[in-house]
Design an enzyme around this catalytic site. Sequence first.
Site, PDB file in Angstrom:
ATOM      1  N   HIS A  73      -9.462   3.014  -6.783  1.00  0.00           N
ATOM      2  CA  HIS A  73      -8.136   3.617  -6.664  1.00  0.00           C
ATOM      3  C   HIS A  73      -8.227   4.805  -5.712  1.00  0.00           C
ATOM      4  O   HIS A  73      -8.270   5.956  -6.146  1.00  0.00           O
ATOM      5  CB  HIS A  73      -7.612   4.056  -8.032  1.00  0.00           C
ATOM      6  N   LYS A  74      -8.242   4.501  -4.403  1.00  0.00           N
ATOM      7  CA  LYS A  74      -8.478   5.517  -3.369  1.00  0.00           C
ATOM      8  C   LYS A  74      -7.502   6.692  -3.493  1.00  0.00           C
ATOM      9  O   LYS A  74      -7.876   7.838  -3.240  1.00  0.00           O
ATOM     10  CB  LYS A  74      -8.381   4.883  -1.963  1.00  0.00           C
ATOM     11  N   PHE A  75      -6.259   6.404  -3.850  1.00  0.00           N
ATOM     12  CA  PHE A  75      -5.289   7.488  -4.021  1.00  0.00           C
ATOM     13  C   PHE A  75      -5.441   8.155  -5.387  1.00  0.00           C
ATOM     14  O   PHE A  75      -5.629   9.376  -5.481  1.00  0.00           O
ATOM     15  CB  PHE A  75      -3.854   6.980  -3.830  1.00  0.00           C
ATOM     16  N   LEU A 131      10.383   4.111  -8.328  1.00  0.00           N
ATOM     17  CA  LEU A 131       9.538   4.010  -7.128  1.00  0.00           C
ATOM     18  C   LEU A 131       9.691   2.600  -6.574  1.00  0.00           C
ATOM     19  O   LEU A 131       9.410   1.610  -7.260  1.00  0.00           O
ATOM     20  CB  LEU A 131       8.071   4.286  -7.494  1.00  0.00           C
ATOM     21  N   CYS A 132      10.149   2.525  -5.345  1.00  0.00           N
ATOM     22  CA  CYS A 132      10.419   1.211  -4.753  1.00  0.00           C
ATOM     23  C   CYS A 132      10.208   1.260  -3.249  1.00  0.00           C
ATOM     24  O   CYS A 132      10.721   2.151  -2.565  1.00  0.00           O
ATOM     25  CB  CYS A 132      11.871   0.805  -5.055  1.00  0.00           C
ATOM     26  N   VAL A 133       9.445   0.311  -2.736  1.00  0.00           N
ATOM     27  CA  VAL A 133       9.256   0.142  -1.293  1.00  0.00           C
ATOM     28  C   VAL A 133       9.779  -1.247  -0.935  1.00  0.00           C
ATOM     29  O   VAL A 133       9.481  -2.232  -1.633  1.00  0.00           O
ATOM     30  CB  VAL A 133       7.762   0.312  -0.912  1.00  0.00           C
ATOM     31  N   ARG A 144       0.462   1.679   2.251  1.00  0.00           N
ATOM     32  CA  ARG A 144       0.146   3.018   1.716  1.00  0.00           C
ATOM     33  C   ARG A 144       1.324   3.990   1.827  1.00  0.00           C
ATOM     34  O   ARG A 144       1.122   5.206   1.964  1.00  0.00           O
ATOM     35  CB  ARG A 144      -1.114   3.607   2.391  1.00  0.00           C
ATOM     36  N   ALA A 184       3.512   4.208  -0.704  1.00  0.00           N
ATOM     37  CA  ALA A 184       3.716   4.712  -2.075  1.00  0.00           C
ATOM     38  C   ALA A 184       2.978   6.038  -2.308  1.00  0.00           C
ATOM     39  O   ALA A 184       3.579   6.980  -2.846  1.00  0.00           O
ATOM     40  CB  ALA A 184       3.318   3.651  -3.106  1.00  0.00           C
ATOM     41  N   LEU A 189      13.413   5.006 -18.909  1.00  0.00           N
ATOM     42  CA  LEU A 189      14.364   3.962 -18.518  1.00  0.00           C
ATOM     43  C   LEU A 189      13.784   2.995 -17.492  1.00  0.00           C
ATOM     44  O   LEU A 189      12.926   3.353 -16.724  1.00  0.00           O
ATOM     45  CB  LEU A 189      15.617   4.630 -17.958  1.00  0.00           C
TER      46      LEU A 189
HETATM   47  C1  YNC Z   1       3.066   2.368  -9.542  1.00  0.00           C
HETATM   48  N1  YNC Z   1       3.966   1.570 -10.119  1.00  0.00           N
HETATM   49  O1  YNC Z   1      -2.420   1.792  -7.276  1.00  0.00           O
HETATM   50  P1  YNC Z   1      -4.652   3.348  -5.425  1.00  0.00           P
HETATM   51  S1  YNC Z   1       7.131   2.156 -11.931  1.00  0.00           S
HETATM   52  C2  YNC Z   1       2.041   4.451  -9.385  1.00  0.00           C
HETATM   53  N2  YNC Z   1       2.947   3.636  -9.956  1.00  0.00           N
HETATM   54  O2  YNC Z   1      -3.052   3.461  -5.146  1.00  0.00           O
HETATM   55  P2  YNC Z   1       1.061   1.000  -1.245  1.00  0.00           P
HETATM   56  C3  YNC Z   1       1.302   2.809  -7.966  1.00  0.00           C
HETATM   57  N3  YNC Z   1       1.197   4.073  -8.399  1.00  0.00           N
HETATM   58  O3  YNC Z   1      -4.810   2.373  -6.553  1.00  0.00           O
HETATM   59  P3  YNC Z   1       2.955  -0.921  -2.261  1.00  0.00           P
HETATM   60  C4  YNC Z   1       2.222   1.908  -8.498  1.00  0.00           C
HETATM   61  N4  YNC Z   1       2.092   0.723  -7.861  1.00  0.00           N
HETATM   62  O4  YNC Z   1      -5.269   2.835  -4.153  1.00  0.00           O
HETATM   63  C5  YNC Z   1       1.131   0.895  -6.978  1.00  0.00           C
HETATM   64  N5  YNC Z   1       0.645   2.133  -7.033  1.00  0.00           N
HETATM   65  O5  YNC Z   1      -5.112   4.704  -5.795  1.00  0.00           O
HETATM   66  C6  YNC Z   1      -0.446   2.705  -6.239  1.00  0.00           C
HETATM   67  N6  YNC Z   1       7.094  -2.730  -6.163  1.00  0.00           N
HETATM   68  O6  YNC Z   1       0.296   2.012  -2.231  1.00  0.00           O
HETATM   69  C7  YNC Z   1      -1.618   1.762  -6.109  1.00  0.00           C
HETATM   70  N7  YNC Z   1       8.052  -0.149  -8.811  1.00  0.00           N
HETATM   71  O7  YNC Z   1       2.221   1.709  -0.640  1.00  0.00           O
HETATM   72  C8  YNC Z   1      -2.304   2.278  -4.883  1.00  0.00           C
HETATM   73  O8  YNC Z   1       1.560  -0.140  -2.277  1.00  0.00           O
HETATM   74  C9  YNC Z   1      -1.146   2.685  -4.000  1.00  0.00           C
HETATM   75  O9  YNC Z   1       3.456  -1.078  -0.866  1.00  0.00           O
HETATM   76  C10 YNC Z   1      -0.786   1.569  -3.013  1.00  0.00           C
HETATM   77  O10 YNC Z   1       3.965   0.047  -3.023  1.00  0.00           O
HETATM   78  C11 YNC Z   1       3.931   0.172  -4.430  1.00  0.00           C
HETATM   79  O11 YNC Z   1       8.762   3.771 -10.812  1.00  0.00           O
HETATM   80  C12 YNC Z   1       5.346  -0.071  -4.991  1.00  0.00           C
HETATM   81  O12 YNC Z   1       7.050  -2.084  -9.307  1.00  0.00           O
HETATM   82  C13 YNC Z   1       5.262   0.012  -6.523  1.00  0.00           C
HETATM   83  O13 YNC Z   1       8.207  -1.403  -4.713  1.00  0.00           O
HETATM   84  C14 YNC Z   1       6.259   1.011  -4.452  1.00  0.00           C
HETATM   85  O14 YNC Z   1       4.882  -2.433  -4.842  1.00  0.00           O
HETATM   86  C15 YNC Z   1       5.849  -1.460  -4.518  1.00  0.00           C
HETATM   87  O15 YNC Z   1       2.790  -2.138  -3.080  1.00  0.00           O
HETATM   88  C16 YNC Z   1       7.166  -1.857  -5.132  1.00  0.00           C
HETATM   89  O16 YNC Z   1       0.119   0.392  -0.284  1.00  0.00           O
HETATM   90  C17 YNC Z   1       8.252  -3.256  -6.881  1.00  0.00           C
HETATM   91  O17 YNC Z   1      -0.021   2.884  -4.874  1.00  0.00           O
HETATM   92  C18 YNC Z   1       8.882  -2.156  -7.738  1.00  0.00           C
HETATM   93  C19 YNC Z   1       7.903  -1.475  -8.684  1.00  0.00           C
HETATM   94  C20 YNC Z   1       7.269   0.688  -9.679  1.00  0.00           C
HETATM   95  C21 YNC Z   1       7.998   0.966 -10.958  1.00  0.00           C
HETATM   96  C22 YNC Z   1       7.767   3.680 -11.444  1.00  0.00           C
HETATM   97  C23 YNC Z   1       6.968   4.905 -11.870  1.00  0.00           C
HETATM   98  C24 YNC Z   1       6.242   5.416 -10.655  1.00  0.00           C
HETATM   99  C25 YNC Z   1       5.285   6.540 -10.972  1.00  0.00           C
HETATM  100  C26 YNC Z   1       4.596   7.074  -9.731  1.00  0.00           C
HETATM  101  C27 YNC Z   1       3.573   8.127 -10.037  1.00  0.00           C
HETATM  102  C28 YNC Z   1       4.225   9.454 -10.371  1.00  0.00           C
HETATM  103  C29 YNC Z   1       3.177  10.565 -10.546  1.00  0.00           C
HETATM  104  C30 YNC Z   1       3.799  11.894 -10.934  1.00  0.00           C
HETATM  105  C31 YNC Z   1       4.516  12.598  -9.764  1.00  0.00           C
HETATM  106  C32 YNC Z   1       5.097  13.997 -10.123  1.00  0.00           C
HETATM  107  C33 YNC Z   1       3.965  14.908 -10.419  1.00  0.00           C
HETATM  108  C34 YNC Z   1       4.376  16.279 -10.796  1.00  0.00           C
HETATM  109  C35 YNC Z   1       4.199  17.346 -11.144  1.00  0.00           C
HETATM  110 MG    MG Z   2       3.523   0.443   1.544  1.00  0.00          MG
END
Ligand code: YNC
Ligand code: MG
Length: 388
Positions: free
Chosen positions: A2-4, A138-140, A148, A150, A388
């Site tokens: 998990h590089k990030f 969180l949505c891309v 990368r 996200a 939610l």
């Molecule tokens: C996720 N759901 O592991 P590593 S939930 C957090 N939450 O990093 P890339 C996530 N991190 O492992 P993509 C994650 N999903 O290398 C992936 N990651 O360290 C990590 N899907 O980024 C992943 N929505 O941009 C990896 O991936 C890195 O293009 C890879 O984008 C991911 O809302 C995503 O499921 C989820 O839209 C945006 O797949 C995309 O795949 C997508 O290359 C469909 O990212 C929708 C979806 C997620 C719903 C949610 C909660 C999010 C929490 C985020 C973390 C918050 C931390 C606290 C921040 C505030 C701090 C203070 C104070």
């Molecule tokens: Mg991306």
Amino acid sequence: KHKFWETQPVGQFKDAGDTSLPEGPIEPPTPLSEVKQEPYNLPSQYEWTTCDMDSEETCNEVYNLLKNNYVEDDENMFRFNYSKEFLRWALRPPGFYRGWHIGVRAKTSKKLVAFITGVPARIRVRDEVVKMAEINFLCVHKKLRTKRLAPVMIKEVTRRVHLENIWQAAYTAGVVLPTPITTCQYWHRSLNPKKLIDVGFSRLGARMTMNRTIKLYKLPDSPATPGFRKMEPCDVPAVTRLLRNYLSQFVVAPDFDESDVEHWLLPTEDVVDSYLVESPETHEITDFCSFYTLPSSILGNQNYSSLKAAYSYYNVSTKTPLLQLMNDTLIVAKQKNFDVFNALDVMHNESVLKELKFGPGDGQLHYYLYNYRTQSALKPSELGLVLL
Ligand code: YNC
Ligand code: MG
């Protein structure tokens, strides 16, 4: 691996089970003057935008991004379809920050291609009430995945949360990241079994016919508990007392005041429904139940395009047994034409799910805290928080 996430102040997998690490913040707050003042850099074709959810046009753009690109089940049969009214409710609680509703646009077309949000909350972990951000949506865009983006979005929302002098966050995800505080399971209670089977949400059980299945899930026409009624504005103080007292038993739970209860629990049409039991004798409010409305798009079915789902939210039973209270909740959800009622195995839910004919879903929901370590993982029943 998990590089990030390895660079972030979250419980790391390598530290799992290390009881010498103290419970509480992983990193101390830094002086606000040391928080980065400029947004993080995006790839040059993209720019940050703050999404004003009061604007009908912006709300539509967010709605459409999520409708087409947000969370799907493992088999890509269903995708969450949060309504605009729901998004406005979810993103504008008491004390919300407009700057925490973060979008990314393509510079030339101005098209919205990514989104992440935070809302403020007070969350209690054992005896400590901690100001946190609840991070969600969180949505891309599907065409920009695995580039990368996200991590940049997560760093940017973190920066904006820090600028408000808040240093912790709570979030849930279907994927495993370092490191869940608990892992919950969804359970599903069929209300409209024929449709659920027709769209592939559920399957006809072994040795079951459609008619027997419909009979199995049949519910009475109206709730059974005397004094069961919809929550009204005048109930806010009593519901707040009831809920605060109930939530105090869980290890992690929101610290709701009256303005939170008014926002999160007063009924809002097609968004959140709340019912309570008012004793016909004493007029005391003894029990409470609620659910939110989150339909899913059905992908590629000839006959149906939307699944109407209710999600169990906060329930409190002091006098009416939880089984009866939840059964009455199922009855009103059926009256409101929901196809399915979903619940997590949080709080006391697990004790009634089987008897109420819920079945376990596939797919789990992991709960996380950012910059806050808990001594060990919790049981789902120790969790008093529904996001939610
Ligand atoms: C996720 N759901 O592991 P590593 S939930 C957090 N939450 O990093 P890339 C996530 N991190 O492992 P993509 C994650 N999903 O290398 C992936 N990651 O360290 C990590 N899907 O980024 C992943 N929505 O941009 C990896 O991936 C890195 O293009 C890879 O984008 C991911 O809302 C995503 O499921 C989820 O839209 C945006 O797949 C995309 O795949 C997508 O290359 C469909 O990212 C929708 C979806 C997620 C719903 C949610 C909660 C999010 C929490 C985020 C973390 C918050 C931390 C606290 C921040 C505030 C701090 C203070 C104070
Ligand atoms: Mg991306």
